[in-house]
Design a protein around this motif. Sequence first.
Motif, PDB file in Angstrom:
ATOM      1  N   PRO A  86       0.802  -1.227   0.000  1.00  0.00           N
ATOM      2  CA  PRO A  86       0.000   0.000   0.000  1.00  0.00           C
ATOM      3  C   PRO A  86       0.838   1.282   0.000  1.00  0.00           C
ATOM      4  O   PRO A  86       0.329   2.346  -0.352  1.00  0.00           O
ATOM      5  CB  PRO A  86      -0.839  -0.111   1.275  1.00  0.00           C
ATOM      6  CG  PRO A  86      -0.928  -1.583   1.530  1.00  0.00           C
ATOM      7  CD  PRO A  86       0.397  -2.139   1.070  1.00  0.00           C
ATOM      8  N   ALA A  87       2.109   1.183   0.350  1.00  0.00           N
ATOM      9  CA  ALA A  87       2.975   2.363   0.310  1.00  0.00           C
ATOM     10  C   ALA A  87       3.463   2.667  -1.108  1.00  0.00           C
ATOM     11  O   ALA A  87       4.165   3.654  -1.326  1.00  0.00           O
ATOM     12  CB  ALA A  87       4.174   2.159   1.233  1.00  0.00           C
TER      13      ALA A  87
ATOM     14  N   PHE B 251       1.867   3.810  -3.612  1.00  0.00           N
ATOM     15  CA  PHE B 251       1.294   5.059  -4.132  1.00  0.00           C
ATOM     16  C   PHE B 251       0.803   5.901  -2.968  1.00  0.00           C
ATOM     17  O   PHE B 251       0.104   5.403  -2.086  1.00  0.00           O
ATOM     18  CB  PHE B 251       0.116   4.768  -5.077  1.00  0.00           C
ATOM     19  CG  PHE B 251       0.531   4.074  -6.335  1.00  0.00           C
ATOM     20  CD1 PHE B 251       0.941   4.794  -7.444  1.00  0.00           C
ATOM     21  CD2 PHE B 251       0.529   2.686  -6.407  1.00  0.00           C
ATOM     22  CE1 PHE B 251       1.341   4.153  -8.599  1.00  0.00           C
ATOM     23  CE2 PHE B 251       0.918   2.031  -7.556  1.00  0.00           C
ATOM     24  CZ  PHE B 251       1.331   2.771  -8.662  1.00  0.00           C
ATOM     25  N   SER B 252       1.156   7.168  -2.991  1.00  0.00           N
ATOM     26  CA  SER B 252       0.612   8.072  -1.983  1.00  0.00           C
ATOM     27  C   SER B 252      -0.641   8.721  -2.565  1.00  0.00           C
ATOM     28  O   SER B 252      -0.776   8.853  -3.781  1.00  0.00           O
ATOM     29  CB  SER B 252       1.645   9.127  -1.572  1.00  0.00           C
ATOM     30  OG  SER B 252       2.007   9.915  -2.677  1.00  0.00           O
ATOM     31  N   GLY B 253      -1.536   9.096  -1.685  1.00  0.00           N
ATOM     32  CA  GLY B 253      -2.773   9.722  -2.122  1.00  0.00           C
ATOM     33  C   GLY B 253      -3.908   8.743  -2.346  1.00  0.00           C
ATOM     34  O   GLY B 253      -4.974   9.122  -2.823  1.00  0.00           O
ATOM     35  N   VAL B 254      -3.685   7.459  -2.023  1.00  0.00           N
ATOM     36  CA  VAL B 254      -4.727   6.445  -2.186  1.00  0.00           C
ATOM     37  C   VAL B 254      -5.088   5.921  -0.804  1.00  0.00           C
ATOM     38  O   VAL B 254      -4.216   5.513  -0.037  1.00  0.00           O
ATOM     39  CB  VAL B 254      -4.236   5.275  -3.074  1.00  0.00           C
ATOM     40  CG1 VAL B 254      -5.312   4.213  -3.209  1.00  0.00           C
ATOM     41  CG2 VAL B 254      -3.810   5.783  -4.440  1.00  0.00           C
ATOM     42  N   ASP B 255      -6.369   5.927  -0.496  1.00  0.00           N
ATOM     43  CA  ASP B 255      -6.855   5.452   0.793  1.00  0.00           C
ATOM     44  C   ASP B 255      -6.859   3.925   0.810  1.00  0.00           C
ATOM     45  O   ASP B 255      -7.591   3.300   0.039  1.00  0.00           O
ATOM     46  CB  ASP B 255      -8.269   5.990   1.032  1.00  0.00           C
ATOM     47  CG  ASP B 255      -8.853   5.581   2.366  1.00  0.00           C
ATOM     48  OD1 ASP B 255      -8.141   4.923   3.167  1.00  0.00           O
ATOM     49  OD2 ASP B 255     -10.024   5.930   2.610  1.00  0.00           O
ATOM     50  N   PRO B 256      -6.057   3.293   1.671  1.00  0.00           N
ATOM     51  CA  PRO B 256      -6.016   1.829   1.695  1.00  0.00           C
ATOM     52  C   PRO B 256      -7.332   1.184   2.140  1.00  0.00           C
ATOM     53  O   PRO B 256      -7.528  -0.007   1.945  1.00  0.00           O
ATOM     54  CB  PRO B 256      -4.905   1.504   2.689  1.00  0.00           C
ATOM     55  CG  PRO B 256      -4.374   2.775   3.201  1.00  0.00           C
ATOM     56  CD  PRO B 256      -5.121   3.907   2.582  1.00  0.00           C
ATOM     57  N   ALA B 257      -8.243   1.964   2.706  1.00  0.00           N
ATOM     58  CA  ALA B 257      -9.526   1.418   3.156  1.00  0.00           C
ATOM     59  C   ALA B 257     -10.545   1.316   2.020  1.00  0.00           C
ATOM     60  O   ALA B 257     -11.649   0.827   2.234  1.00  0.00           O
ATOM     61  CB  ALA B 257     -10.085   2.282   4.283  1.00  0.00           C
ATOM     62  N   MET B 258     -10.167   1.764   0.821  1.00  0.00           N
ATOM     63  CA  MET B 258     -11.091   1.690  -0.314  1.00  0.00           C
ATOM     64  C   MET B 258     -11.403   0.238  -0.649  1.00  0.00           C
ATOM     65  O   MET B 258     -10.575  -0.642  -0.446  1.00  0.00           O
ATOM     66  CB  MET B 258     -10.484   2.356  -1.556  1.00  0.00           C
ATOM     67  CG  MET B 258     -10.437   3.839  -1.516  1.00  0.00           C
ATOM     68  SD  MET B 258      -9.758   4.434  -3.088  1.00  0.00           S
ATOM     69  CE  MET B 258     -10.092   6.151  -2.939  1.00  0.00           C
ATOM     70  N   THR B 259     -12.598   0.033  -1.197  1.00  0.00           N
ATOM     71  CA  THR B 259     -12.979  -1.305  -1.639  1.00  0.00           C
ATOM     72  C   THR B 259     -12.233  -1.652  -2.917  1.00  0.00           C
ATOM     73  O   THR B 259     -11.617  -0.776  -3.553  1.00  0.00           O
ATOM     74  CB  THR B 259     -14.495  -1.382  -1.921  1.00  0.00           C
ATOM     75  OG1 THR B 259     -14.782  -0.569  -3.072  1.00  0.00           O
ATOM     76  CG2 THR B 259     -15.317  -0.951  -0.727  1.00  0.00           C
TER      77      THR B 259
ATOM     78  N   ALA C  50       5.259   6.108  -5.064  1.00  0.00           N
ATOM     79  CA  ALA C  50       6.122   6.377  -3.910  1.00  0.00           C
ATOM     80  C   ALA C  50       7.264   5.374  -3.766  1.00  0.00           C
ATOM     81  O   ALA C  50       8.169   5.597  -2.983  1.00  0.00           O
ATOM     82  CB  ALA C  50       5.279   6.395  -2.635  1.00  0.00           C
ATOM     83  N   THR C  51       7.212   4.274  -4.511  1.00  0.00           N
ATOM     84  CA  THR C  51       8.283   3.278  -4.426  1.00  0.00           C
ATOM     85  C   THR C  51       8.942   3.146  -5.797  1.00  0.00           C
ATOM     86  O   THR C  51       8.355   3.536  -6.819  1.00  0.00           O
ATOM     87  CB  THR C  51       7.743   1.898  -3.993  1.00  0.00           C
ATOM     88  OG1 THR C  51       6.824   1.428  -4.975  1.00  0.00           O
ATOM     89  CG2 THR C  51       7.083   1.966  -2.622  1.00  0.00           C
ATOM     90  N   ILE C  52      10.133   2.581  -5.821  1.00  0.00           N
ATOM     91  CA  ILE C  52      10.851   2.405  -7.084  1.00  0.00           C
ATOM     92  C   ILE C  52      10.041   1.553  -8.069  1.00  0.00           C
ATOM     93  O   ILE C  52       9.898   1.957  -9.230  1.00  0.00           O
ATOM     94  CB  ILE C  52      12.261   1.799  -6.837  1.00  0.00           C
ATOM     95  CG1 ILE C  52      13.108   2.739  -5.976  1.00  0.00           C
ATOM     96  CG2 ILE C  52      12.952   1.469  -8.149  1.00  0.00           C
ATOM     97  CD1 ILE C  52      13.415   4.080  -6.601  1.00  0.00           C
ATOM     98  N   PRO C  53       9.492   0.385  -7.669  1.00  0.00           N
ATOM     99  CA  PRO C  53       8.696  -0.383  -8.638  1.00  0.00           C
ATOM    100  C   PRO C  53       7.517   0.418  -9.208  1.00  0.00           C
ATOM    101  O   PRO C  53       7.257   0.360 -10.406  1.00  0.00           O
ATOM    102  CB  PRO C  53       8.202  -1.586  -7.835  1.00  0.00           C
ATOM    103  CG  PRO C  53       9.217  -1.753  -6.760  1.00  0.00           C
ATOM    104  CD  PRO C  53       9.644  -0.357  -6.403  1.00  0.00           C
ATOM    105  N   ALA C  54       6.823   1.160  -8.359  1.00  0.00           N
ATOM    106  CA  ALA C  54       5.692   1.966  -8.838  1.00  0.00           C
ATOM    107  C   ALA C  54       6.182   3.043  -9.806  1.00  0.00           C
ATOM    108  O   ALA C  54       5.554   3.291 -10.840  1.00  0.00           O
ATOM    109  CB  ALA C  54       4.955   2.592  -7.660  1.00  0.00           C
ATOM    110  N   LYS C  55       7.301   3.662  -9.513  1.00  0.00           N
ATOM    111  CA  LYS C  55       7.843   4.692 -10.402  1.00  0.00           C
ATOM    112  C   LYS C  55       8.268   4.100 -11.741  1.00  0.00           C
ATOM    113  O   LYS C  55       8.069   4.717 -12.790  1.00  0.00           O
ATOM    114  CB  LYS C  55       9.022   5.396  -9.732  1.00  0.00           C
ATOM    115  CG  LYS C  55       8.589   6.278  -8.572  1.00  0.00           C
ATOM    116  CD  LYS C  55       9.774   6.884  -7.852  1.00  0.00           C
ATOM    117  CE  LYS C  55       9.295   7.712  -6.667  1.00  0.00           C
ATOM    118  NZ  LYS C  55      10.402   8.320  -5.910  1.00  0.00           N
TER     119      LYS C  55
END
Length: 174
Positions: free
Chosen positions: A98-99, A101-109, A136-141
């Motif tokens: 979950p880290a 991407f920033s700006g995404v609520d982990p509680a989302m369905t 926010a992480t190297i793989p995501a980038k």
Amino acid sequence: MSNIRNNVFEYSAILFLGFFARWVWIHGWFSGDWFAAMVIFLSFAKTGWFIFENSQQLILATAQNIPYHRFLTIMVINMSQIALSYAIDFYCLFRANPASFSGVDPAMTHYELMFEFGYFSVLNFSFFGYGDITPATIPAKIVVLTEIVLAFLTVIFILSDFISLKESLQKRRK
């Protein structure tokens, strides 16, 4: 009719790869880092496929001398496949970490997350990126950069210059 079948097959293949990746994660076959590496690998493989397919579509459109509006329709379908594919990649990365991407609520369905990453993918592909979601992480980038490079190649080289590419390829054939 064959184009419709091909597109249904391609959408199905994209969804199958996404479900397969999610299934692999749920069953714990890979650690978070190895799962991210798998998503990056699939992202690169799909990017190669999309570049090849877009190039083939351009060559076919030139050979058949199809009107620009028909070519744009074909490209819109290809771009929607690309956006869907990357949305699934982003979703998988987020589910694994979950880290990512920033700006995404982990509680989302599940469905809210898919919408969120579909939205993010379309914004990346269209170069609008508002910044409300960021990798926010190297793989995501890496995966985001891969989508941006593919979007650049698709939009700049194929869509914006279709007419001159078409004329150039037709001259080369003669």
